[in-house]
Write an enzyme that holds these catalytic residues in place. Structure first.
Site, mmCIF file in Angstrom:
data_model
loop_
_atom_site.group_PDB
_atom_site.id
_atom_site.type_symbol
_atom_site.label_atom_id
_atom_site.label_comp_id
_atom_site.label_asym_id
_atom_site.label_seq_id
_atom_site.Cartn_x
_atom_site.Cartn_y
_atom_site.Cartn_z
ATOM 1 N N ASP A 45 -0.895 0.952 -3.969
ATOM 2 C CA ASP A 45 -0.601 -0.200 -3.097
ATOM 3 C C ASP A 45 -1.374 -0.249 -1.776
ATOM 4 O O ASP A 45 -1.481 0.764 -1.082
ATOM 5 C CB ASP A 45 0.868 -0.184 -2.654
ATOM 6 C CG ASP A 45 1.846 0.063 -3.758
ATOM 7 O OD1 ASP A 45 1.431 0.184 -4.908
ATOM 8 O OD2 ASP A 45 3.032 0.160 -3.437
ATOM 9 N N GLU A 96 10.020 -3.980 -5.794
ATOM 10 C CA GLU A 96 9.166 -3.156 -4.928
ATOM 11 C C GLU A 96 8.403 -4.082 -3.970
ATOM 12 O O GLU A 96 8.218 -5.271 -4.236
ATOM 13 C CB GLU A 96 8.165 -2.345 -5.768
ATOM 14 C CG GLU A 96 8.842 -1.408 -6.768
ATOM 15 C CD GLU A 96 7.874 -0.493 -7.516
ATOM 16 O OE1 GLU A 96 8.121 0.712 -7.550
ATOM 17 O OE2 GLU A 96 6.878 -0.991 -8.077
#
Ligand code: FRU
Length: 514
Positions: free
Chosen positions: A22, A204
């Protein structure tokens, strides 16, 4: 740095070595865009016990300079995803001499002081433009009652109520918290637990921000972004994202500083709005504090999918970002929709390769037969005629091709990577991905970013997006314009080379340094 390894992205960011996932801590500050990211600096596989924040900076979002990892793991656990803000008013009290500075808000995974509650939120501050960080001695600043999935804090300053707001992923919901000083957080509300069809995976990397609808300064809406993981959710019968594995959703609505209320009710899974119809766009979040007078909402995603992320056929590095994109809200006949566009800064590396205008494309005739490219941008507008399917075949050789096309019967844009090159590393990789796209006045527009290991397609007005990784041979550089079952009119086509951001490293440094 001169990245020329097989499959190495030429104008997308990837770390020189080892694993990344990420994007984290996206913030613009004093002339630099910061890109922190989930990184294991010593391994090309994700090691969740040793996750760091990697770090790169850019002055223009095109040329990146990799810096040493910013936040290392410790007894407080490893460093999971999170965000960074500029504390302009020194609300935290960390900047009594400087007046302002950067604060990172992140998840510690496996904090030893919190047995059984492995995920807590912590903060760190930097007084030197993100080069070095001090972890706050009062960490953690937020810890859970029971749940194990409690992570990915994304923080912004809420003007209307003059306080910080945190969006946090808590298993099957987003929780919002508020704080006057980034150190003390108060629960505000939750969203998502009862939103049907969204619980196959855990939530998430949420993000919450406002945008002007159709650019109208008097019409503001809030957008809630959500990444949904590949499994471990509360309802395994909920649908997968369009291309399977992990994917992203958005909701447009209102936020009063306390509660997010979606503008359109979600009665069935058909009401869900997926952000990307390809397989490889995940955990995208937006930059905070973009330069004054710019006003754009910009973001970047991780071009991968948890279903096969560790198996990608690269080993020196594994994982890269999408291109940075601008987000807008536009009104369509069926409601207000999120639109994505490539950032205009790509002008810095564009150079024209070919243009075509008003050409009729017939089956088995290829006007691009003399052009080769293994990275390029295609900006095309077609007018529908009798063809059932039309578009481009790229990264083509005798055995390989990636098809980017339009299915005129089903009204769908698609990327078919079934024969795109290496697909053997995971059974789900070889696939065709489709996005609904209606023609406007019989015309279909698509803009395609092709790199050494990826394809990003922006269809129509930017609502039909397909982002996919591909792993073709470097010799597969042929191009084809095709029509099947009839002909199609190519109204216009511009093919641009996109220069490598690595092979001109001095230039990169010049751009990245301020
Ligand atoms: C999303 C994610 C986050 C987590 C991070 C760990 O891809 O699972 O929820 O913080 O990756 O690397």
């Amino acid at each position: 740095m001169n990245y020329t390894e097989k499959f190495r992205p030429q104008y997308h960011y990837s770390p020189e070595k080892n694993w990344m996932n990420d994007p984290n801590g996206l913030v613009y500050y004093e002339g630099e865009y910061h890109l922190f990211y989930q990184h294991t600096p010593f391994a090309s596989q994700p090691d969740f016990e040793k996750m760091h924040w990697g770090h790169a900076v850019s002055s223009d979002l095109i040329y990146w300079e990799e810096l040493p990892p910013a936040l290392p793991p410790g007894e407080d656990g490893s460093i999971f995803s999170g965000s960074a803000v500029v504390d302009y008013h020194n609300t935290s009290g960390f900047f009594n001499e400087e007046g302002s500075g950067l604060v990172a808000i992140y998840t510690n995974n496996g904090n030893q002081a919190q047995p059984g509650k492995p995920q807590v939120q912590s903060i760190a501050y930097s007084k030197d433009k993100g080069r070095t960080w001090t972890k706050y001695e009062g960490n953690p600043v937020l810890f859970p009652d029971t749940t194990l999935d409690f992570r990915d804090p994304k923080v912004f300053w809420h003007e209307e109520t003059s306080r910080w707001i945190m969006s946090l992923a808590v298993k099957d919901r987003v929780e919002f918290y508020s704080s006057p000083n980034l150190k003390e957080w108060t629960f505000a509300s939750g969203f998502g637990a009862d939103v049907i069809g969204t619980h196959r995976g855990i939530y998430e990397c949420p993000d919450l921000f406002s945008l002007h609808v159709d650019g109208d300064p008097n019409k503001k809406k809030w957008v809630l972004i959500l990444s949904v993981g590949d499994c471990n959710g509360v309802n395994p019968n909920d649908p997968e994202p369009p291309a399977g594995g992990s994917g992203m959703l958005y909701f447009v609505g209102d936020f009063d500083g306390q509660v997010f209320t979606p503008g359109e009710a979600i009665h069935s899974i058909d009401d869900l709005k997926w952000i990307d119809f390809g397989s490889d766009f995940y955990a995208a979040v937006t930059w905070s504090n973009t330069p004054e007078g710019d006003g754009r909402r910009l973001w970047i995603g991780w071009m991968n999918n948890w279903r096969y992320a560790g198996a990608l056929p690269t080993d020196k590095w594994r994982g890269h970002t999408s291109i940075p994109r601008e987000l807008k809200l536009r009104t369509f006949t069926d409601g207000i929709r999120l639109v994505q566009e490539p950032i205009e800064e790509f002008n810095r590396i564009r150079s024209p390769l070919a243009t075509l205008e008003n050409v009729t494309i017939e089956p088995n005739a290829n006007p691009l037969v003399n052009i080769v490219a293994n990275k390029a941008e295609f900006i095309a507008e077609f007018e529908m005629a009798t063809a059932k399917e039309f578009g481009f075949k790229v990264r083509k050789s005798e055995n390989e091709e990636t098809v980017v096309g339009y299915d005129a019967v089903m009204k769908k844009l698609f990327v078919d990577r079934t024969n795109s090159g290496r697909t053997d590393f995971h059974p789900n990789f070889a696939a065709k991905h489709e996005a609904p796209l209606s023609p406007v006045n019989h015309r279909v527009r698509m803009s395609i970013f092709m790199d050494w290991c990826s394809i990003e397609v922006f269809g129509g007005d930017g609502t039909a997006i397909i982002s996919d990784t591909i792993f073709p041979d470097s010799e597969s550089n042929g191009l084809e314009l095709f029509a099947v079952g009839g002909n199609v009119k190519l109204v216009s086509l511009q093919i641009n080379d996109l220069g490598s951001i690595w092979q001109t490293n001095d230039k990169a440094k010049e751009h990245a340094r301020v």
